[in-house]
Enzyme design. Structure first.
Site, PDB file in Angstrom:
ATOM      1  N   GLY A 199      -6.275   1.110  -5.507  1.00  0.00           N
ATOM      2  CA  GLY A 199      -6.191   0.506  -4.176  1.00  0.00           C
ATOM      3  C   GLY A 199      -7.539  -0.054  -3.776  1.00  0.00           C
ATOM      4  O   GLY A 199      -7.919  -1.171  -4.149  1.00  0.00           O
ATOM      5  N   GLY A 200      -8.326   0.733  -3.018  1.00  0.00           N
ATOM      6  CA  GLY A 200      -9.584   0.270  -2.434  1.00  0.00           C
ATOM      7  C   GLY A 200     -10.483  -0.485  -3.410  1.00  0.00           C
ATOM      8  O   GLY A 200     -10.973  -1.579  -3.110  1.00  0.00           O
ATOM      9  N   GLU A 236       0.364   9.730  -8.290  1.00  0.00           N
ATOM     10  CA  GLU A 236      -0.619   9.503  -7.225  1.00  0.00           C
ATOM     11  C   GLU A 236      -0.552  10.660  -6.231  1.00  0.00           C
ATOM     12  O   GLU A 236       0.227  10.607  -5.262  1.00  0.00           O
ATOM     13  CB  GLU A 236      -0.292   8.199  -6.489  1.00  0.00           C
ATOM     14  CG  GLU A 236      -0.349   6.973  -7.360  1.00  0.00           C
ATOM     15  CD  GLU A 236      -0.747   5.739  -6.550  1.00  0.00           C
ATOM     16  OE1 GLU A 236      -1.745   5.120  -6.910  1.00  0.00           O
ATOM     17  OE2 GLU A 236      -0.079   5.427  -5.544  1.00  0.00           O
ATOM     18  N   ASN A 292      -3.483  -2.660  -6.301  1.00  0.00           N
ATOM     19  CA  ASN A 292      -2.639  -2.683  -5.100  1.00  0.00           C
ATOM     20  C   ASN A 292      -3.511  -3.160  -3.932  1.00  0.00           C
ATOM     21  O   ASN A 292      -4.318  -2.399  -3.406  1.00  0.00           O
ATOM     22  CB  ASN A 292      -2.091  -1.271  -4.841  1.00  0.00           C
ATOM     23  CG  ASN A 292      -1.245  -1.211  -3.583  1.00  0.00           C
ATOM     24  OD1 ASN A 292      -0.950  -2.229  -2.969  1.00  0.00           O
ATOM     25  ND2 ASN A 292      -0.855  -0.007  -3.204  1.00  0.00           N
ATOM     26  N   TRP A 293      -3.336  -4.416  -3.564  1.00  0.00           N
ATOM     27  CA  TRP A 293      -4.179  -5.000  -2.509  1.00  0.00           C
ATOM     28  C   TRP A 293      -3.704  -4.583  -1.113  1.00  0.00           C
ATOM     29  O   TRP A 293      -4.359  -4.921  -0.116  1.00  0.00           O
ATOM     30  CB  TRP A 293      -4.191  -6.530  -2.621  1.00  0.00           C
ATOM     31  CG  TRP A 293      -4.892  -7.057  -3.839  1.00  0.00           C
ATOM     32  CD1 TRP A 293      -5.651  -6.339  -4.734  1.00  0.00           C
ATOM     33  CD2 TRP A 293      -4.919  -8.417  -4.308  1.00  0.00           C
ATOM     34  NE1 TRP A 293      -6.128  -7.175  -5.715  1.00  0.00           N
ATOM     35  CE2 TRP A 293      -5.705  -8.456  -5.485  1.00  0.00           C
ATOM     36  CE3 TRP A 293      -4.353  -9.621  -3.848  1.00  0.00           C
ATOM     37  CZ2 TRP A 293      -5.932  -9.627  -6.202  1.00  0.00           C
ATOM     38  CZ3 TRP A 293      -4.581 -10.781  -4.570  1.00  0.00           C
ATOM     39  CH2 TRP A 293      -5.363 -10.788  -5.727  1.00  0.00           C
ATOM     40  N   LYS A 294      -2.580  -3.913  -1.036  1.00  0.00           N
ATOM     41  CA  LYS A 294      -2.031  -3.447   0.257  1.00  0.00           C
ATOM     42  C   LYS A 294      -1.981  -4.605   1.260  1.00  0.00           C
ATOM     43  O   LYS A 294      -1.828  -5.754   0.852  1.00  0.00           O
ATOM     44  CB  LYS A 294      -2.830  -2.243   0.774  1.00  0.00           C
ATOM     45  CG  LYS A 294      -2.967  -1.157  -0.310  1.00  0.00           C
ATOM     46  CD  LYS A 294      -3.406   0.171   0.229  1.00  0.00           C
ATOM     47  CE  LYS A 294      -3.623   1.129  -0.934  1.00  0.00           C
ATOM     48  NZ  LYS A 294      -3.878   2.486  -0.524  1.00  0.00           N
ATOM     49  N   HIS A 326       5.606   4.188  -3.117  1.00  0.00           N
ATOM     50  CA  HIS A 326       4.198   4.462  -2.783  1.00  0.00           C
ATOM     51  C   HIS A 326       4.144   5.433  -1.597  1.00  0.00           C
ATOM     52  O   HIS A 326       4.979   5.363  -0.695  1.00  0.00           O
ATOM     53  CB  HIS A 326       3.480   3.154  -2.436  1.00  0.00           C
ATOM     54  CG  HIS A 326       2.001   3.328  -2.337  1.00  0.00           C
ATOM     55  ND1 HIS A 326       1.408   3.823  -1.203  1.00  0.00           N
ATOM     56  CD2 HIS A 326       1.014   3.122  -3.238  1.00  0.00           C
ATOM     57  CE1 HIS A 326       0.101   3.901  -1.418  1.00  0.00           C
ATOM     58  NE2 HIS A 326      -0.163   3.480  -2.639  1.00  0.00           N
ATOM     59  N   SER A 354      -8.146   7.063  -5.428  1.00  0.00           N
ATOM     60  CA  SER A 354      -9.614   6.974  -5.285  1.00  0.00           C
ATOM     61  C   SER A 354     -10.347   6.644  -6.586  1.00  0.00           C
ATOM     62  O   SER A 354     -11.492   7.060  -6.772  1.00  0.00           O
ATOM     63  CB  SER A 354     -10.185   8.274  -4.701  1.00  0.00           C
ATOM     64  OG  SER A 354      -9.682   8.478  -3.401  1.00  0.00           O
TER      65      SER A 354
END
Ligand code: PEP
Length: 260
Positions: free
Chosen positions: A239-240, A169, A12-14, A97, A218
């Site tokens: 994500g990150g 999540e 998920n590159w947001k 999300h 995370s």
């Protein structure tokens, strides 16, 4: 011979990368991640990058997912993009999300309509659920999971439930939260059982066994393997760490090593 259960690694590159940057980043990943029958890598760029990336990707290597869309197919909805408009570019759609739920106040009804719109347009919805820190502290984890599943899936028939992926999540474990802390494998194993138990109630036991459940929160290259070892966890939503080629490629390699 039945085919092995796939492992999903979803990035998920947001709201990161311009379309040009996304294209360069995809190029870097393409050179390092080889296609695999057992590990499905899915990339979720911003809406604006979906069309160009869909022309660039090798679909045997990667699939694309939408991060967001409006649930009606067409109409006077200024500023919105429907799933009907992007379905030619993507195979998956992230729905529910926590950043959509809590930053943009998406309601349970919006989420249910989005799940239904994805299925109507032949996409696989990835329904994100998970309790907040407060709900966990108050002992309401099970109730929160039950309620998000019941509401999010209320438009999904017995015939269509096999098209849905669930991503657990916990909101308190997502790195964008100020006090995020990684979930323990035992927390995730417990939630996985709660999810399957409730899916069995809403549908049936077989559906509960078959449904894909991913974990997100995370995850990084060091922790991915441990999370993938949790029985009943079929992959990761990242994500990150998905924004760093070395980390993301290492996570994909770990998944491949565990699902040969
Ligand atoms: C997410 O936002 O879905 C997520 C899992 O983010 P992170 O990996 O950064 O916690």
């Amino acid at each position: 011979m039945t085919s092995p259960r796939k492992t999903y690694i979803i990035a998920n590159w947001k709201m990161n990368f311009t379309p040009g940057e996304a294209s360069l980043y995809l190029n870097r990943l393409s050179n390092r991640i080889s296609p695999s029958r057992n590990v499905q890598v899915v990339l979720a760029p911003s809406t604006v990058a979906l069309q160009p990336l869909s022309l660039q990707i090798n679909r045997r290597q990667f699939k694309l997912a939408a991060q967001n869309f409006y649930w009606r197919d067409y109409g006077a909805y200024t500023g919105e993009t429907s799933v009907a408009q992007i379905r030619g570019f993507v195979d998956y759609a992230i729905v529910g999300h926590s950043e959509r739920r809590y930053v943009f106040n998406e309601s349970e009804e919006d989420i249910a309509q989005k799940v239904a719109a994805a299925i109507r347009n032949n996409l696989t919805p990835i329904l994100c659920i998970g309790e907040t820190a407060l709900e966990r502290k108050d002992g309401e984890t099970k109730a929160a999971i039950y309620s998000q599943l019941t509401n999010g899936l209320h438009e999904v028939s017995k015939e269509d439930i096999s098209k849905v992926i669930i991503a657990y999540e916990p909101v308190w474990a997502i790195s964008s939260n100020k006090n995020a802390k990684p979930a323990k494998p035992s927390d995730i194993a417990e939630a996985e059982l709660i999810i399957r138990e409730h899916i069995a109630k809403l549908y049936n036991k077989q559906t509960a066994e078959d449904i894909y459940i991913l974990y997100g929160g995370s995850v990084n290259a060091d922790t991915a393997g441990g999370y993938l070892d949790i029985p009943g966890i079929d992959g990761l939503l990242i994500g990150g760490a998905s924004l760093i080629a070395d980390s993301f490629c290492a996570i994909v390699e770990t998944a491949k090593g565990k699902n040969k």
